[in-house]
Scaffold this active site. Structure first.
Site, PDB file in Angstrom:
ATOM      1  CD  GLU A   1      -2.846   1.033   2.439  1.00  0.00           C
ATOM      2  OE1 GLU A   1      -2.708   0.103   3.263  1.00  0.00           O
ATOM      3  OE2 GLU A   1      -3.774   1.859   2.503  1.00  0.00           O
TER       4      GLU A   1
ATOM      5  CG  HIS B   1      -1.639   5.098   3.852  1.00  0.00           C
ATOM      6  ND1 HIS B   1      -1.442   6.142   4.718  1.00  0.00           N
ATOM      7  CD2 HIS B   1      -2.903   4.658   4.088  1.00  0.00           C
ATOM      8  CE1 HIS B   1      -2.537   6.324   5.438  1.00  0.00           C
ATOM      9  NE2 HIS B   1      -3.438   5.436   5.070  1.00  0.00           N
TER      10      HIS B   1
ATOM     11  CG  ASP C   1      -4.814   4.982   0.843  1.00  0.00           C
ATOM     12  OD1 ASP C   1      -5.427   4.142   1.509  1.00  0.00           O
ATOM     13  OD2 ASP C   1      -4.991   6.216   0.980  1.00  0.00           O
TER      14      ASP C   1
ATOM     15  CG  HIS D   1      -7.050   0.794   0.154  1.00  0.00           C
ATOM     16  ND1 HIS D   1      -6.193   0.672   1.229  1.00  0.00           N
ATOM     17  CD2 HIS D   1      -7.575  -0.439  -0.050  1.00  0.00           C
ATOM     18  CE1 HIS D   1      -6.210  -0.597   1.632  1.00  0.00           C
ATOM     19  NE2 HIS D   1      -7.025  -1.280   0.877  1.00  0.00           N
TER      20      HIS D   1
ATOM     21  CD  GLU E   1      -8.789   2.506   3.441  1.00  0.00           C
ATOM     22  OE1 GLU E   1      -8.303   1.689   4.221  1.00  0.00           O
ATOM     23  OE2 GLU E   1      -8.090   3.202   2.674  1.00  0.00           O
TER      24      GLU E   1
END
Lengths: 367, 132
Positions: free
Chosen positions: A146, A148, A178, A276, A312
């Site tokens: 991920e 992020h 993300d 996400h 999300e």
């Protein structure tokens, strides 16, 4: 453009409903049924350590029950979010061998439960990803690390992973994009939460100004600059008589609202295996006021992305006054509208989603 | 984070000399015992002696020193643990102010050179005590 337009698969992560699960309003089965009944799928993402008691140990009977539930409700398991708990021992970090063993159990659990992707996190180094590649392959599970906030696609740590992926050449290594890395404003719902905690409009205007300054400067070049920005939020709170809010400003202002631009994702686009669809709220016009959902969906469609987007919702941390279920419905409407505006569509049919996800990934899960 | 849910309303019990309250994980995912780094229990402003604190989870009871190496028992997000300590309270009709501090390690977030992120959360609720 000769590239075929992508058709992303609509879906959700149960993380969006953390408050409802934690409050025992819905158990796992109840949430899965709710997702299906409300049409938030077909894509279904679950965090192993949040939803499965005893994870990563999963017995066959339980896995069978879960797979039957997913089949009955007409959902499609996309990503199992797993964790690299390298700090699980109080006095030391896991060794490389221990980490591989720890992650292997979770990769096996993903296969057993029918998830073709395992979302892993930044604490896994390029060396560990390389070591995990044959294990992922043996179980037919793609590892999607991920990206992020406070990282972003062109961050040196992410580029180092990308370069290693290229070297290793395994189709089972990739990234989870993300959307929190590419945010365009400090979330208004969080400002409202601070207002409810007594923060003055004057202070909140300064918080917004500070974040906007960082947005203009672009994402932090390294951890030192990230730390300076974190410190600036703490300082601002202290100077304005609310030192109690400083760490909260810093965590959210730097760790949730990443200020990279949408086209930064092009650095890693071919390796994006999962998304996400991070967001924080839907306003009275039906739009996400601080995450450029429309631009992000357009980018994915134009780049030919046909994997899943898990909506999300992260606003649950502070938004106690609105239903996460309504908010998810609103954000998915924006995604569908954006995909259509880009000349494509989101996949909402389960059979079509299964077929498209299988071809998006290297091969179907072998669980 | 969900610190407002740490103390379970209406769960204060007492034997007279010892008191206990049910507590919830203020985090979204299960954590092992080794990540439960410490707690404080105060009732009406009086703190239970640290060495008297006990943590009950999954039907087992631990001192905080015993949790340090405990990676087998996990605190699941929908489970209540029980925090108890030497603290005399009357099981009468009076309302008591209960304060719980909790320190947790977040094992997948490494913030510095080998340093694991920890969070410190606090909750306060008012309730009657029930005889255990």
């Amino acid at each position: 453009m000769t590239r075929a337009l992508g058709t992303p698969i609509q879906g959700v992560t149960l993380y969006s409903f953390t408050r409802a699960f934690h409050a025992r309003e819905y158990d796992l089965e109840g949430l899965v049924r709710k997702v299906a009944a409300e049409g938030y799928g077909p894509g279904l993402e679950i965090i192993g350590f949040s939803s499965f008691r005893g994870f990563p140990a999963v017995d066959d009977a339980y896995a069978g029950w879960f797979r039957d539930l997913v089949a009955e409700t007409g959902l499609v398991t996309t990503s199992l979010a797993v964790n690299a708990d390298i700090g699980i021992h109080r006095d030391r970090l896991l060794t490389q061998d221990e980490l591989i063993e720890y992650m292997t159990l979770q990769i096996k659990a993903a296969a057993q439960l029918g998830f073709p992707i395992a979302r892993v996190q930044i604490s896994i180094t390029p060396d560990s990803m390389e070591a995990l590649a044959p294990i992922a392959e043996a179980h037919g599970v793609t590892l999607a690390l991920e990206v992020h906030a406070d990282q972003y696609a062109s961050h040196p740590r992410i580029l180092a992973l990308r370069d290693r992926y290229e070297q290793v050449g395994s189709p089972f290594l990739g990234f989870t994009m993300d959307w929190g890395a590419t945010v365009t404003g400090f979330a208004p719902s969080l400002l409202e939460a601070y207002r409810r905690r007594g923060a003055s409009d004057e202070l909140l205007a300064k918080v917004v100004d500070l974040w906007n300054t960082f947005y203009e400067q672009g994402p932090p070049a390294d951890q030192a600059e990230h730390g300076q920005r974190f410190g600036a939020f703490i300082g601002l709170a202290a100077q304005n008589g609310r030192p109690d809010l400083g760490i909260d400003f810093g965590i959210n202002g730097t760790g949730l609202f990443g200020p990279a631009r949408v086209d930064d994702w092009l650095e890693i686009m071919p390796w994006i295996r999962h998304v996400h669809g991070k967001f924080f709220g839907i306003d009275e016009t039906g739009e996400e006021p601080s995450v450029p959902v429309r631009d992000l969906v357009r980018l994915l469609v134009e780049q030919g992305y046909s994997g899943a987007i898990s909506s999300e919702y992260e606003g649950w941390h502070w938004n106690h006054w609105q239903s996460p279920f309504d908010i998810i419905r609103g954000e998915q409407a924006v995604q569908r509208s954006a995909a259509e505006a880009a000349g494509s569509r989101m996949i909402t049919d389960a059979a079509e989603a299964r077929r498209i996800l299988d071809s998006h990934l290297a091969q179907p899960v072998r669980g | 984070m969900i610190p407002d849910r740490i103390i379970e309303q209406g769960t204060l019990t007492t034997t007279g000399a010892r008191s206990a309250v049910e507590v919830r994980l203020p985090w979204y995912r299960a954590l092992p015992g080794s990540c439960i780094a410490g707690a404080k229990l105060r009732i009406d402003g009086v703190e239970a002696p640290t060495e008297s604190l006990r943590w009950q989870m999954n039907g087992r009871e631990f001192g905080f020193d015993e949790l340090v190496d405990e990676t087998g028992e996990w605190w699941f997000p929908t489970d209540s643990a029980v925090l108890s300590g030497d603290l005399p309270v009357e099981a009468d009709d009076a309302e008591h102010q209960v304060d719980v501090d909790l320190k947790l390690y977040i094992p997948y977030i490494i913030i510095g050179d080998g340093e694991t992120l920890h969070i410190e959360e606090h909750d306060r609720k008012t309730m009657k005590a029930v005889q255990a």
